[in-house]
Write a protein that holds these residues in place. Structure first.
Motif, PDB file in Angstrom:
ATOM      1  N   LYS A 220       3.282   0.681   0.525  1.00 19.18           N
ATOM      2  CA  LYS A 220       3.638  -0.680   0.945  1.00 19.18           C
ATOM      3  C   LYS A 220       2.401  -1.561   1.085  1.00 19.18           C
ATOM      4  CE  LYS A 220       4.048   0.559   5.852  1.00 19.18           C
ATOM      5  NZ  LYS A 220       3.546   1.938   5.683  1.00 19.18           N
ATOM      6  N   VAL A 221       2.636  -2.864   1.239  1.00 20.21           N
ATOM      7  CA  VAL A 221       1.536  -3.818   1.362  1.00 20.21           C
ATOM      8  C   VAL A 221       0.662  -3.426   2.552  1.00 20.21           C
ATOM      9  CG1 VAL A 221       0.965  -6.250   1.799  1.00 20.21           C
ATOM     10  CG2 VAL A 221       2.897  -5.646   0.316  1.00 20.21           C
ATOM     11  N   GLY A 222      -0.653  -3.477   2.342  1.00 18.53           N
ATOM     12  CA  GLY A 222      -1.583  -3.129   3.411  1.00 18.53           C
ATOM     13  C   GLY A 222      -2.053  -1.685   3.370  1.00 18.53           C
ATOM     14  N   ASP A 223      -1.321  -0.832   2.620  1.00 16.27           N
ATOM     15  CA  ASP A 223      -1.744   0.574   2.516  1.00 16.27           C
ATOM     16  C   ASP A 223      -3.089   0.685   1.804  1.00 16.27           C
ATOM     17  OD1 ASP A 223       0.522   1.487   3.704  1.00 16.27           O
ATOM     18  OD2 ASP A 223       1.435   2.357   1.895  1.00 16.27           O
ATOM     19  N   LYS A 224      -3.885   1.639   2.274  1.00 17.02           N
ATOM     20  CA  LYS A 224      -5.120   1.968   1.547  1.00 17.02           C
ATOM     21  C   LYS A 224      -4.767   3.030   0.505  1.00 17.02           C
ATOM     22  CE  LYS A 224      -8.748   0.278   4.256  1.00 17.02           C
ATOM     23  NZ  LYS A 224      -7.891  -0.683   4.914  1.00 17.02           N
ATOM     24  N   ILE A 225      -5.058   2.722  -0.751  1.00 18.11           N
ATOM     25  CA  ILE A 225      -4.737   3.693  -1.800  1.00 18.11           C
ATOM     26  C   ILE A 225      -5.996   4.152  -2.509  1.00 18.11           C
ATOM     27  CG2 ILE A 225      -2.360   2.963  -2.254  1.00 18.11           C
ATOM     28  CD1 ILE A 225      -3.544   1.359  -4.678  1.00 18.11           C
ATOM     29  N   GLN A 226      -5.833   5.195  -3.279  1.00 16.65           N
ATOM     30  CA  GLN A 226      -6.975   5.808  -3.960  1.00 16.65           C
ATOM     31  C   GLN A 226      -6.515   6.349  -5.312  1.00 16.65           C
ATOM     32  OE1 GLN A 226      -9.111   8.440  -1.345  1.00 16.65           O
ATOM     33  NE2 GLN A 226      -9.456   9.926  -2.985  1.00 16.65           N
ATOM     34  N   MET A 227      -7.360   6.162  -6.328  1.00 18.15           N
ATOM     35  CA  MET A 227      -7.074   6.726  -7.656  1.00 18.15           C
ATOM     36  C   MET A 227      -7.559   8.174  -7.656  1.00 18.15           C
ATOM     37  SD  MET A 227      -5.890   4.223  -9.398  1.00 18.15           S
ATOM     38  CE  MET A 227      -5.807   2.470  -9.101  1.00 18.15           C
ATOM     39  N   MET A 228      -6.707   9.095  -8.087  1.00 15.53           N
ATOM     40  CA  MET A 228      -7.121  10.493  -7.984  1.00 15.53           C
ATOM     41  C   MET A 228      -8.175  10.905  -9.003  1.00 15.53           C
ATOM     42  SD  MET A 228      -3.887  12.582  -6.457  1.00 15.53           S
ATOM     43  CE  MET A 228      -4.927  13.863  -5.757  1.00 15.53           C
ATOM     44  N   SER A 229      -8.317  10.166 -10.105  1.00 15.71           N
ATOM     45  CA  SER A 229      -9.300  10.598 -11.106  1.00 15.71           C
ATOM     46  C   SER A 229     -10.723  10.223 -10.704  1.00 15.71           C
ATOM     47  CB  SER A 229      -8.978  10.004 -12.473  1.00 15.71           C
ATOM     48  OG  SER A 229      -9.196   8.610 -12.454  1.00 15.71           O
ATOM     49  N   ASN A 230     -10.903   9.145  -9.921  1.00 15.35           N
ATOM     50  CA  ASN A 230     -12.267   8.703  -9.622  1.00 15.35           C
ATOM     51  C   ASN A 230     -12.488   8.334  -8.153  1.00 15.35           C
ATOM     52  OD1 ASN A 230     -10.944   6.275  -9.363  1.00 15.35           O
ATOM     53  ND2 ASN A 230     -11.638   5.470 -11.322  1.00 15.35           N
ATOM     54  N   ASN A 231     -11.467   8.552  -7.319  1.00 16.64           N
ATOM     55  CA  ASN A 231     -11.576   8.284  -5.871  1.00 16.64           C
ATOM     56  C   ASN A 231     -11.836   6.837  -5.487  1.00 16.64           C
ATOM     57  OD1 ASN A 231     -11.102  10.980  -5.383  1.00 16.64           O
ATOM     58  ND2 ASN A 231     -13.285  11.501  -5.472  1.00 16.64           N
ATOM     59  N   LYS A 232     -11.677   5.908  -6.398  1.00 14.01           N
ATOM     60  CA  LYS A 232     -11.847   4.492  -6.056  1.00 14.01           C
ATOM     61  C   LYS A 232     -10.716   4.071  -5.119  1.00 14.01           C
ATOM     62  CE  LYS A 232     -15.273   3.502  -8.875  1.00 14.01           C
ATOM     63  NZ  LYS A 232     -16.611   3.261  -8.424  1.00 14.01           N
ATOM     64  N   GLN A 233     -11.068   3.262  -4.117  1.00 14.58           N
ATOM     65  CA  GLN A 233     -10.075   2.860  -3.113  1.00 14.58           C
ATOM     66  C   GLN A 233      -9.786   1.359  -3.125  1.00 14.58           C
ATOM     67  OE1 GLN A 233     -11.195   4.459   0.686  1.00 14.58           O
ATOM     68  NE2 GLN A 233     -11.038   6.567  -0.079  1.00 14.58           N
ATOM     69  N   TYR A 234      -8.562   1.022  -2.785  1.00 15.49           N
ATOM     70  CA  TYR A 234      -8.135  -0.378  -2.740  1.00 15.49           C
ATOM     71  C   TYR A 234      -7.127  -0.554  -1.619  1.00 15.49           C
ATOM     72  CZ  TYR A 234      -9.630   0.411  -7.532  1.00 15.49           C
ATOM     73  OH  TYR A 234     -10.336   0.798  -8.632  1.00 15.49           O
ATOM     74  N   GLU A 235      -6.888  -1.847  -1.301  1.00 18.13           N
ATOM     75  CA  GLU A 235      -5.827  -2.138  -0.345  1.00 18.13           C
ATOM     76  C   GLU A 235      -4.693  -2.833  -1.081  1.00 18.13           C
ATOM     77  OE1 GLU A 235      -7.125  -3.745   3.456  1.00 18.13           O
ATOM     78  OE2 GLU A 235      -5.280  -4.928   3.514  1.00 18.13           O
ATOM     79  N   VAL A 236      -3.476  -2.358  -0.888  1.00 17.16           N
ATOM     80  CA  VAL A 236      -2.322  -2.891  -1.610  1.00 17.16           C
ATOM     81  C   VAL A 236      -2.026  -4.318  -1.156  1.00 17.16           C
ATOM     82  CG1 VAL A 236       0.146  -2.600  -2.068  1.00 17.16           C
ATOM     83  CG2 VAL A 236      -1.343  -0.589  -1.911  1.00 17.16           C
ATOM     84  N   THR A 237      -1.925  -5.253  -2.105  1.00 16.45           N
ATOM     85  CA  THR A 237      -1.644  -6.654  -1.766  1.00 16.45           C
ATOM     86  C   THR A 237      -0.192  -7.023  -2.050  1.00 16.45           C
ATOM     87  OG1 THR A 237      -2.343  -7.321  -3.974  1.00 16.45           O
ATOM     88  CG2 THR A 237      -4.004  -7.419  -2.233  1.00 16.45           C
ATOM     89  N   GLU A 238       0.426  -6.261  -2.960  1.00 16.97           N
ATOM     90  CA  GLU A 238       1.805  -6.605  -3.312  1.00 16.97           C
ATOM     91  C   GLU A 238       2.467  -5.407  -3.977  1.00 16.97           C
ATOM     92  OE1 GLU A 238       2.063 -10.252  -5.668  1.00 16.97           O
ATOM     93  OE2 GLU A 238       3.991  -9.593  -6.495  1.00 16.97           O
ATOM     94  N   VAL A 239       3.741  -5.164  -3.644  1.00 17.36           N
ATOM     95  CA  VAL A 239       4.533  -4.203  -4.413  1.00 17.36           C
ATOM     96  C   VAL A 239       5.845  -4.882  -4.766  1.00 17.36           C
ATOM     97  CG1 VAL A 239       3.537  -2.172  -3.283  1.00 17.36           C
ATOM     98  CG2 VAL A 239       5.710  -3.092  -2.451  1.00 17.36           C
ATOM     99  N   GLY A 240       6.487  -4.404  -5.815  1.00 17.29           N
ATOM    100  CA  GLY A 240       7.749  -5.020  -6.206  1.00 17.29           C
ATOM    101  C   GLY A 240       8.349  -4.332  -7.407  1.00 17.29           C
ATOM    102  N   VAL A 241       9.426  -4.951  -7.903  1.00 18.42           N
ATOM    103  CA  VAL A 241      10.091  -4.410  -9.094  1.00 18.42           C
ATOM    104  C   VAL A 241      10.286  -5.555 -10.074  1.00 18.42           C
ATOM    105  CG1 VAL A 241      11.310  -2.620  -7.805  1.00 18.42           C
ATOM    106  CG2 VAL A 241      12.414  -4.841  -8.164  1.00 18.42           C
ATOM    107  N   MET A 242      10.533  -5.219 -11.317  1.00 18.55           N
ATOM    108  CA  MET A 242      10.858  -6.216 -12.327  1.00 18.55           C
ATOM    109  C   MET A 242      12.374  -6.243 -12.445  1.00 18.55           C
ATOM    110  SD  MET A 242       7.816  -7.010 -13.070  1.00 18.55           S
ATOM    111  CE  MET A 242       8.010  -8.144 -14.456  1.00 18.55           C
ATOM    112  N   SER A 243      12.970  -7.458 -12.445  1.00 24.51           N
ATOM    113  CA  SER A 243      14.431  -7.460 -12.451  1.00 24.51           C
ATOM    114  C   SER A 243      15.047  -8.673 -13.148  1.00 24.51           C
ATOM    115  CB  SER A 243      14.942  -7.378 -11.003  1.00 24.51           C
ATOM    116  OG  SER A 243      16.342  -7.180 -11.026  1.00 24.51           O
ATOM    117  N   PRO A 244      14.714  -9.062 -14.315  1.00 25.03           N
ATOM    118  CA  PRO A 244      13.567  -8.607 -15.093  1.00 25.03           C
ATOM    119  C   PRO A 244      12.303  -9.373 -14.722  1.00 25.03           C
ATOM    120  CG  PRO A 244      14.915 -10.070 -16.427  1.00 25.03           C
ATOM    121  CD  PRO A 244      15.568  -9.990 -15.090  1.00 25.03           C
ATOM    122  N   ASN A 245      12.412 -10.430 -13.885  1.00 24.06           N
ATOM    123  CA  ASN A 245      11.195 -11.073 -13.399  1.00 24.06           C
ATOM    124  C   ASN A 245      10.730 -10.338 -12.147  1.00 24.06           C
ATOM    125  OD1 ASN A 245      11.341 -13.141 -15.386  1.00 24.06           O
ATOM    126  ND2 ASN A 245      13.013 -14.036 -14.200  1.00 24.06           N
TER     127      ASN A 245
END
Ligand code: GDP
Ligand code: MG
Length: 598
Positions: A220-245
Motif C-alpha cells: 500500500k501507499v507509504g510502504d517501504k519496498i525493495q527489489m530482490m535482485s539489487n536491494n534498492k529501496q523505495y517508498e510506494v507513492t501510488e497503487v492501483g489497477v487499470m480498468s482500463p484507465n
C-alpha cells in the motif's frame, strides 16, 4: 474472502483468431467500458497497434462480473499478442495468471502459434478453457476444430465454449466458465510481500510504473519496498489497477494484478521478472522470474543528427522498460557515426521499436540492414561472436563461421506440401519430418538458417500457400556454413554500414542485386558515384549512379513561386532520411537494400 472471488486469466491464440475482439466483448458485457467509449480492439491502445490492427503489448485490466450465482467476481484479464516476435509478452502475462482462454478460429483451426502459445500456458500449469470462435461464419467447422484441439493439443474439447466474439454469442458462457473452471489465486495475505514485475513503463511524473502480480502479502501507499535482485529501496507513492484507465486503490493484496509507483527515477534499477518485497520484512526467496530471452536479429541504429546520440540512449533505456526483449550496446560506424547495435526478436519487433522511438521520442533514425549473430573461430583458436557484419575478421584469419539454425514448423493444407518444400529447399532448408495432423493438414519440419527465415520467408510462404500456411520456429543451435563477407564501396570508399554476410553459393547474385538496388535508391548527385560489391579484394559487381544533368530548380526559375517552394519542400522532406557518407548522400532505404530484393 475477497481472494476467493478473484480470477486472473490471459487470452492466447494464433494471430487474428479474435483475442482482442473477445476482450472487447468481455469488457462490454461487464460494463467495464461505457458503451459510448467502446471501440474495436479497445485494449490495443498504442497508435501503432490500432493502425496495424495487431496487438504488440500485453495489457492487463480489472473488471467486475456479476455471475449467475449472484456473486460478484473480480476478473483480471490480460490480452496478449499473437505474433511470434512477441511471444515473450505472452510468457510474461501467463506468469501473472491462473488460467487462460485458448481462442481458436472455427474456420482456421489450430495454427502454429496456437500450439506455441498453448505450450507456454501448459508449462505454467494454467487451467485452459478452449474457446472456438467465429462460429457466426458460414465456413466455421466446429467438429473439425474440436478434433484438432483434442488430437494436436491433447485438451478435452467436448465442452469447449462456442462463441462469436463479433456478435457476442456464447460470451456469457465463457464468463461463467471463467468463474467455475479457473481457480481463485491462493497466497498468504499476512506473509512478507512478494510481487512479480511482469511489465513496466516510464512516466515523466511518477517515474517507473511497475505492473505486478502480487503473489503474497499486501502493498500500500507509504510502504517501504525493495527489489530482490539489487536491494534498492523505495517508498510506494501510488497503487492501483487499470480498468482500463488507471484507478487508484488503497492497497493491492495477494492475488491482485495492478500497478505500483514509487518515485523510481533510475531506470536501470528495475527489471521485468524481478520480485518486489517489503524493505521492513523482506521475503527470503524471490519468485521464479522469467527465462532471459535472446535477440535473434541485430541492426545498427543511428540518429540522423549525430548530436542526438544521448537522446537516443535515453529513449532506448525508457523503451526497454516497456519492452523487456530489447537489447542494445553502443557502437561506432565510420559511415554513420555514433549509434547502437540493437537486438530484436524479429523484423516486426525491429520495425515496431523503430516506430515507437521515432513517434514517442521524436527521433529520426537510420537503421542498417538486420543481421543474425555469427560464431567465428579464428585460425589462432580464439572465438568471437559477431553481431555486426562489418566486424567480421579478415577471412584469411578465419577458420570457420557458424550461423544460427532454427527448427521451423510449417502447418499447411495437403495441397501445398510441394510448394512449401520447394521454398524451404531454396532457402537452404534441410528436411526433418512431416506428419499428418488430420485428414486435411500436415506439419512439416525443416531445419533452416535463421538468416533465411527472418527476411522474407514468411511472406513467400504465405503467397505460395494462398495464406494458408502458418509458421513457428525456435533456435536450434549453431552450424558451420560456407559464408563470406561482402563489402560495398561508394565512390571508392568502403561503407561499413552496408557490409553483409552471405552464403558463398548466393554471393555473386546477391552482390549484383544489392548493387542494382543501391543504384535505384541513391539519388543522383553533382558527380558520378560508382558502386561496387567486393569479397576480399575482388570486385563481384558494379554499377554507377550518373551525375545530374540539370539543376532541379533551373526548370522553374522565374516561374511560379509556389511551385518552386513546393519543390524545395519536397526535396527537404526527401532529404530528411539522408545521411552523408563521405561525399555521398545516402537515403535510409539504401541501408535496407538487401531486404528489398528477391
Ligand atoms: P487477434 O489478433 O487475435 O487479437 O484478433 P482480433 O480480435 O484483432 O480479430 C481479428 C479479425 O477477426 C478482426 O477483423 C475481427 O473483427 C475478426 N473477428 C474476431 N472475432 C470474430 C468473430 O467471432 N466472428 C467474425 N466474423 N469475425 C471475428
Ligand atoms: Mg489482438
Amino acid at each position: 474472502e475477497r481472494q476467493k472471488h478473484i480470477r486472473n486469466f490471459s487470452i492466447v491464440a494464433h494471430i487474428d483468431h479474435g483475442k482482442s475482439t473477445l476482450a472487447d466483448r468481455i469488457l462490454e458485457m461487464t460494463d467495464t467500458i461505457p458503451e459510448r467509449e467502446m471501440k474495436n480492439q479497445v485494449l490495443d491502445n498504442m497508435d501503432l497497434e490500432r493502425e496495424r490492427g495487431i496487438t504488440i503489448k500485453l495489457n492487463a485490466v480489472e473488471l467486475n462480473y456479476q455471475a449467475d450465482d449472484g456473486e460478484t467476481y473480480i476478473f483480471h484479464l490480460i490480452d496478449t499478442p499473437g505474433h511470434v516476435d512477441f511471444s515473450y509478452e505472452v510468457s510474461r502475462s501467463l506468469a501473472a495468471c491462473e488460467g487462460a482462454l485458448l481462442v481458436v478460429d472455427a474456420t482456421q483451426g489450430v495454427q502454429a502459434q496456437t500450439l506455441a502459445n498453448v505450450d507456454l500456458a501448459i508449462d505454467d500449469d494454467l487451467e485452459i478453457i478452449p474457446v472456438i470462435n467465429k462460429i457466426d461464419l458460414p465456413s466455421a467447422d466446429v467438429d473439425r476444430v474440436k478434433e484438432e484441439i483434442e488430437e494436436m493439443i491433447g485438451l478435452d474439447a467436448s465442452d469447449a465454449a462456442l462463441a462469436s466474439a463479433k456478435t457476442g454469442l456464447g460470451v456469457h458462457d465463457i464468463l461463467e466458465k471463467i468463474v467455475h473452471e479457473i481457480p481463485a489465486p491462493t497466497g498468504d495475505l499476512d506473509a512478507p510481500l512478494k510481487a512479480l514485475i511482469f511489465d513496466s513503463v516510464y512516466d515523466n511524473y511518477r517515474g517507473v510504473v511497475l505492473n505486478v502480480r502480487v503473489k503474497e502479502g499486501t502493498i500500500k501507499v507509504g510502504d517501504k519496498i525493495q527489489m530482490m535482485s539489487n536491494n534498492k529501496q523505495y517508498e510506494v507513492t501510488e497503487v492501483g489497477v487499470m480498468s482500463p484507465n488507471a484507478v487508484q486503490r488503497d492497497e493491492l493484496e495477494a492475488g491482485d494484478v495492478g500497478y505500483v509507483a514509487a518515485s523510481i527515477k533510475n531506470i536501470e534499477e528495475t527489471r521485468v521478472g524481478d520480485t518486489v518485497t517489503s524493505a521492513i520484512h523482506p521475503a527470503k526467496e524471490p519468485l521464479k522470474g522469467y527465462r532471459k530471452i535472446n535477440p535473434m536479429v541485430y541492426s545498427g541504429m543511428y540518429p540522423v543528427d549525430n548530436a542526438k546520440f544521448n537522446d537516443l540512449r535515453e529513449a532506448l533505456e525508457k523503451l526497454k522498460l516497456n519492452d523487456a526483449a530489447l537489447e542494445f550496446t553502443p557502437e561506432t560506424s565510420k559511415a554513420l557515426g555514433f549509434g547502437f547495435r540493437v537486438g530484436f526478436l524479429g523484423l516486426l519487433h525491429m520495425d515496431v521499436v523503430q516506430e515507437r522511438l521515432e513517434r514517442d521520442y521524436d527521433l529520426e533514425l537510420i537503421m542498417t540492414a538486420p543481421s543474425v549473430d555469427y560464431h567465428v573461430e579464428l585460425t589462432d583458436g580464439t572465438e568471437k561472436v559477431i553481431q555486426n557484419p562489418s566486424e567480421m575478421p579478415d577471412m584469411s584469419t578465419v577458420k570457420e563461421i557458424q550461423e544460427p539454425y532454427v527448427k521451423a514448423q510449417i502447418m499447411v493444407p495437403n495441397d501445398y506440401v510441394g510448394a512449401v518444400m520447394e521454398l524451404a529447399q531454396a532457402k537452404r532448408g534441410e528436411f526433418d519430418t512431416m506428419e499428418y495432423l488430420d485428414k486435411y493438414r500436415v506439419n512439416i519440419v525443416y531445419e533452416m538458417p535463421l538468416s533465411e527465415i527472418i527476411f522474407d520467408f514468411f511472406d513467400d510462404l504465405k503467397s505460395r500457400t494462398k495464406g494458408y500456411a502458418s509458421l513457428d520456429y525456435e533456435i536450434d543451435g549453431y552450424r558451420t556454413s560456407d559464408l563470406v563477407k561482402m563489402d560495398i564501396l561508394l565512390n571508392g570508399d568502403p561503407v561499413d554500414a552496408l557490409s553483409f554476410i552471405v552464403h558463398r553459393d548466393f554471393a555473386y547474385q546477391r552482390g549484383k542485386d544489392v548493387v542494382n538496388q543501391l543504384k535505384k535508391t541513391i539519388p543522383r548527385q553533382q558527380f558520378e558515384i560508382p558502386i561496387q560489391a567486393t569479397i576480399g579484394n575482388k570486385i563481384v559487381a558494379r554499377a554507377t549512379v550518373k551525375a545530374y544533368r540539370k539543376n532541379v530548380l533551373a526548370k522553374c526559375y522565374g516561374g511560379d513561386i509556389t511551385r518552386k517552394r513546393k519543390l524545395l519542400e519536397k526535396q527537404k522532406a526527401g532529404k530528411k532520411r539522408m545521411k552523408a557518407v563521405g561525399s555521398v548522400e545516402v537515403p535510409q532505404e539504401a541501408f535496407m537494400a538487401i531486404l528489398n530484393m528477391n
